[in-house]
Design a protein around this motif. Sequence first.
Motif, mmCIF file in Angstrom:
data_model
loop_
_atom_site.group_PDB
_atom_site.id
_atom_site.type_symbol
_atom_site.label_atom_id
_atom_site.label_comp_id
_atom_site.label_asym_id
_atom_site.label_seq_id
_atom_site.Cartn_x
_atom_site.Cartn_y
_atom_site.Cartn_z
ATOM 1 N N ARG A 60 0.834 -1.210 0.000
ATOM 2 C CA ARG A 60 0.000 0.000 0.000
ATOM 3 C C ARG A 60 0.863 1.252 0.000
ATOM 4 O O ARG A 60 0.609 2.182 -0.752
ATOM 5 C CB ARG A 60 -0.878 0.036 1.261
ATOM 6 N N HIS A 68 -0.528 7.997 -5.238
ATOM 7 C CA HIS A 68 -1.900 8.521 -5.114
ATOM 8 C C HIS A 68 -2.895 7.713 -5.934
ATOM 9 O O HIS A 68 -3.728 8.268 -6.660
ATOM 10 C CB HIS A 68 -1.951 9.989 -5.546
ATOM 11 N N MET A 69 -2.790 6.397 -5.851
ATOM 12 C CA MET A 69 -3.744 5.554 -6.574
ATOM 13 C C MET A 69 -5.106 5.574 -5.877
ATOM 14 O O MET A 69 -5.195 5.837 -4.682
ATOM 15 C CB MET A 69 -3.218 4.124 -6.629
ATOM 16 N N LEU A 70 -6.146 5.276 -6.637
ATOM 17 C CA LEU A 70 -7.497 5.247 -6.087
ATOM 18 C C LEU A 70 -7.835 3.805 -5.719
ATOM 19 O O LEU A 70 -7.994 2.962 -6.593
ATOM 20 C CB LEU A 70 -8.492 5.774 -7.125
ATOM 21 N N GLU A 71 -7.972 3.550 -4.432
ATOM 22 C CA GLU A 71 -8.252 2.181 -4.015
ATOM 23 C C GLU A 71 -9.737 1.875 -4.168
ATOM 24 O O GLU A 71 -10.586 2.726 -3.901
ATOM 25 C CB GLU A 71 -7.813 1.961 -2.558
ATOM 26 N N VAL A 72 -10.033 0.658 -4.620
ATOM 27 C CA VAL A 72 -11.420 0.198 -4.679
ATOM 28 C C VAL A 72 -11.512 -1.166 -4.010
ATOM 29 O O VAL A 72 -10.500 -1.829 -3.781
ATOM 30 C CB VAL A 72 -11.940 0.079 -6.140
ATOM 31 N N ASP A 73 -12.732 -1.550 -3.678
ATOM 32 C CA ASP A 73 -12.957 -2.855 -3.064
ATOM 33 C C ASP A 73 -14.254 -3.378 -3.668
ATOM 34 O O ASP A 73 -15.337 -2.955 -3.282
ATOM 35 C CB ASP A 73 -13.071 -2.678 -1.547
ATOM 36 N N LEU A 234 -14.533 6.336 -11.362
ATOM 37 C CA LEU A 234 -13.162 6.618 -10.932
ATOM 38 C C LEU A 234 -12.605 7.829 -11.687
ATOM 39 O O LEU A 234 -11.948 8.690 -11.108
ATOM 40 C CB LEU A 234 -12.270 5.396 -11.166
ATOM 41 N N PHE A 237 -14.016 10.831 -10.202
ATOM 42 C CA PHE A 237 -13.366 11.089 -8.909
ATOM 43 C C PHE A 237 -12.021 11.770 -9.131
ATOM 44 O O PHE A 237 -11.571 12.568 -8.319
ATOM 45 C CB PHE A 237 -13.179 9.771 -8.155
ATOM 46 N N ASN A 239 -11.357 13.923 -11.297
ATOM 47 C CA ASN A 239 -11.626 15.159 -12.036
ATOM 48 C C ASN A 239 -11.488 15.005 -13.546
ATOM 49 O O ASN A 239 -11.102 15.950 -14.233
ATOM 50 C CB ASN A 239 -10.705 16.280 -11.540
ATOM 51 N N ARG A 241 -9.374 13.425 -15.357
ATOM 52 C CA ARG A 241 -8.037 13.435 -15.956
ATOM 53 C C ARG A 241 -7.374 12.056 -15.993
ATOM 54 O O ARG A 241 -7.496 11.288 -15.036
ATOM 55 C CB ARG A 241 -7.124 14.381 -15.155
#
Lengths: 655, 655
Positions: A60, A68-73, A234, A237, A239, A241
């Motif tokens: 992690r 700065h990855m976007l974590e998902v579950d 995502l 989230f 923006n 980009r």
Amino acid sequence: MANLPVNKAAHPFDKARFEAVLNRRFFYAPAFEIYGGVAGLYDYGPPGSSLQSNIISEWRKHFIVEEHMLEVDTTIMTPAPVFETSGHVARFADWMVKDLKNGEVLRADHLVKNVLEARLAGDKEARGLAAQPVKEDDKKKKKKDKAKPTAVKLSDEQVVEYETILAQLDNYSGPELGELCKKYNIRNPDTDNEVSEPVQFNLMFASSIGPTGQHPGFLRPETAQGHFLNFSRLLEFNNGRVPFASAQIGRSFRNEISPRAGLLRVREFTMAEIEHYVDPEDKKHERFAEVRDVELDLLDRDTQAAGSTKLTRMKIGDAVDKGIVANETLGYFLARIHQFLIKIGINPTRLRFRQHMGNEMAHYATDCWDAEIQNSYGWTECVGCADRAAYDLTVHMAKTGHPLVVRQALKEPIITEKLVAEFNKKNFGKTFGKDSAVIQTIIGGMDEALLAKLQGELAQGSATITSSDGREFKLTPDLLTIEKKTFKQSVREFTPNVIEPSFGLGRILYVLLEHSFWSREQDVERGVLSLPAVVAPTKVLIVPLSAKAEFDPLVREVSSKLRKAGIFSRVDDSNTSIGKRYARNDELGTPYGLTLDFASVQNRTMTLRERDTTGQLIGEIDEVIAAVTELVNGTIDWAEACRRLPAYDGVQAVE
Amino acid sequence: MANLPVNKAAHPFDKARFEAVLNRRFFYAPAFEIYGGVAGLYDYGPPGSSLQSNIISEWRKHFIVEEHMLEVDTTIMTPAPVFETSGHVARFADWMVKDLKNGEVLRADHLVKNVLEARLAGDKEARGLAAQPVKEDDKKKKKKDKAKPTAVKLSDEQVVEYETILAQLDNYSGPELGELCKKYNIRNPDTDNEVSEPVQFNLMFASSIGPTGQHPGFLRPETAQGHFLNFSRLLEFNNGRVPFASAQIGRSFRNEISPRAGLLRVREFTMAEIEHYVDPEDKKHERFAEVRDVELDLLDRDTQAAGSTKLTRMKIGDAVDKGIVANETLGYFLARIHQFLIKIGINPTRLRFRQHMGNEMAHYATDCWDAEIQNSYGWTECVGCADRAAYDLTVHMAKTGHPLVVRQALKEPIITEKLVAEFNKKNFGKTFGKDSAVIQTIIGGMDEALLAKLQGELAQGSATITSSDGREFKLTPDLLTIEKKTFKQSVREFTPNVIEPSFGLGRILYVLLEHSFWSREQDVERGVLSLPAVVAPTKVLIVPLSAKAEFDPLVREVSSKLRKAGIFSRVDDSNTSIGKRYARNDELGTPYGLTLDFASVQNRTMTLRERDTTGQLIGEIDEVIAAVTELVNGTIDWAEACRRLPAYDGVQAVE
């Protein structure tokens, strides 16, 4: 701190002892063992769970936090249409053969590999070359699917043929494996029976959702689809980009045909997957300069196709420049994967990156490199890093109609001029009636050159066009005009490509344990796991000399000060000698030990023991706590600790 | 620090706005949404994943680390024999009814509840009592299974009858629910059709393991069996001593009949379960004194049986002393559960502990209390705390023959004296021939009193015993002697009892979000999530006034200093006003914001904003970092921060 201060090369790896330690200390064990177990399912005990959760925590930090990855579950249970679209229902399969007499099921590629390897080993034995280790190993493991080598000499041509087949094994299709079985008379080594033609077996576990069985579903074989289905959320989230990445740590399931290599081939496993979304026209990575000089051992596609497994050591920057690795983003992740694996304790001399060959690649990939780690089973894929291109997002968008695209405002709008036909509908209808639509479609389909020709003819009075059924129509300027128009495009819309690093955490955990294991010369029965402090299940063991009540306040004080410093410690006040308690914790991989004895009570001193050297230092309690905190956090190494604190020479007396 | 410095009672909960925020900020969303979704399956987006992982991390500290529990990680896929033994195949089921015309499937208890509640609401409306909120709520949610209240007055007796049924609803068996449907003419509210007799539906997802389908398996509906099957390994790891606890965090699956309450009733969920093993003869807890004075709101079995739901506020020490809570260990965990829930931000006035009624209890439990939390759906079970007694270990041991017991050396061996018959085999055979065995069995079955009588008779010369078929045999002293012998028992063997606190993390996460949500009076459109810093997805937001390059070094400096202090921060350099960026992060629950403006670049000052009050302070960069670090770690509160740093009055100008 150096990971392995002790020269482990001097201590050959003893698999039987290693497995005994993992079992005795309950790192993991076959699941449902008291029910006889089921192949490919394992449970982690306390040290295995801690090790796994420390690896995850480091993962992690190294990937999610750092980038700065976007974590998902997302869910494991997945309705069938998702995997129909992704191609898994049709193609996520292995080739299996059946023993024609007893019905035993074998994985076709494993069968070919085992039989040919056994023949090569038998050949070596017959030629009087180093075949001995193979036989011994074979005896010890008693692995059911290992073909027994018998000392039969092969022709030199056969040896070359077999070796070439083995180097390219991952590249054969199912029918080709079937042909190999026939051509080389490959049979079930357990029974010597012939085997069937290879047939495909889908590796997904099936179930159904809801009380009436109306929704067929599968357990996911990878976490990736859960990322892709949430792509537009995502992206919003983030923006709107790209590039950005999503990340997920979770269970996946594969119903392996006949899993037999311990934690290396299991039916249920924890993965960590990153899906990094990039502009297909720009796969540069803004931090590539930071890793450009990282050196990797590469085994590319061409080398394998030539029947070789020779590694090339190369800076990742050069590999990308030379086009061996397809793009910067893929290269960036290969380097970051390398750094992560070294950080948690993988031996860098036993790590290579192997490129997939054409037929081997998953149906969705355009390029793929595996981080393979050498261990007692051979070279094992532990991390895959694939460029899935736009495959998944494209098929899900086509199926659902939901836009899985990036809309990017162009800095400079693109201005284009095009000839456009405009029809005088009234006159057109009057002249051509129900043929109007046909004619307009023909003109609508004309390219710039044809339109220019038509424009020229009209300027001269009239033009004639011919329909597909051969009828001719005469066009005049009162029916249509053809003129240049200006078009302005201010938004670019595209489906991003996906670079996917995918980690099998159980495999990494297992090879890490192998790489960390050795035995002391003076006590080969006792193992040591030289796990780096960053992943060790327990960082510090507190050992009161006896269970006497007078030690209690000191034990509590030391525990509490370590907890405040963020160091995870355990107290071992069991009723055995200090030497036995340390030996137990060497097997658990605990890097440091703090001993409280009667001197501690009187003088407030404490000894500090290092696992790999068994060296001991002594100092005032707070000094020792400060030193061990820095050791665990990696800000000083053992040599520096030895400079700060005097050596303790009561070692032999205590142990 | 007080969790909610703002008086949220002044801001009534607006569910529509709440749901819009969760959706807009991607806390979670229906899984496979672009495929139309499947009821009961949800994916967590970035803030939901972070919130969940922070709750888990706090759970690990509060339970596993604090109590030195042994963590395990066992498989989800489970072969059928395990759940046959545990009783889940036969009994882990809900009662469902079918609409007799359209075949729709409904959960029987939910149907009865909805219809009777709707009738009571309709009655209130007819009587002109506060029925309005029910109707409005109903309209807004458009929940398919909500029966619509119509204004029909009931008799006073009917009202009492319905209310009594509802208070005891969890206690009805399936056939009893069927009788209620008939007696009260309960039909499918959507269609007004009659429903079938209730039938049982097993809630486990089925699959099969291996390529030939030879091993039927289920996805675990709880993690508990994975602990129990490893009990003897865990006991050994704990040096053979009880009490100790194992703990596991992982996914479980229940194929709910018709899940409809968002995250509160799902088919796949993350649980955290503790199995605490105790001596059945000693369920005291050594740390009970630490929690004795914790006050809980209790709803015991007797109160519910009397048709009431009135809470009793009581110290857990008193509840155990009075026998309301069965034992100290159960009581200890109820108090620790309470402390955990409050710490992460659950509103203590909306938390109660409800005891299970007789029929409601799971097949394995002897006593059970649920931590129920009030939310917009009613009171929801979020943690169960059951005394499973020795049930599981006993059945698995009986089935497998593997000893799942504790062997405890007795401090004082137990010495017992018993009369024992010893036979003179030779004489016995000569006298009785093939009847010898029958006679010896009769004597072997005699209790102490009968043996004493026989001993007395033999001392007087002879005795007569009668076999079950009425034959008499004469015994004399040459055939046998009866004497006192001494027995010494130095080991006690027992099957431990299990106290099981079991947490539904998704439910806790959802009610925590509800309890944390409110809107500012000046901007009701914008929500605020007042999550405590300990669980907030992001702790600190760094907001550079503009994206100008001159801010970059400062942003990097502040980020890096916070990372070193162990504080998770994010930078928001998006191209919108600072006010909008703060509003977005209020919805994400970010407790603190740091603003870097042109003054920061010149004077090295920075402002600190608190989410709930929107108050702002200003100070030198390192001072502000020190303050925010202490705020996040909970060592100071906002009032203290206001004493340390001057207020910043540029608030209105910036926002």
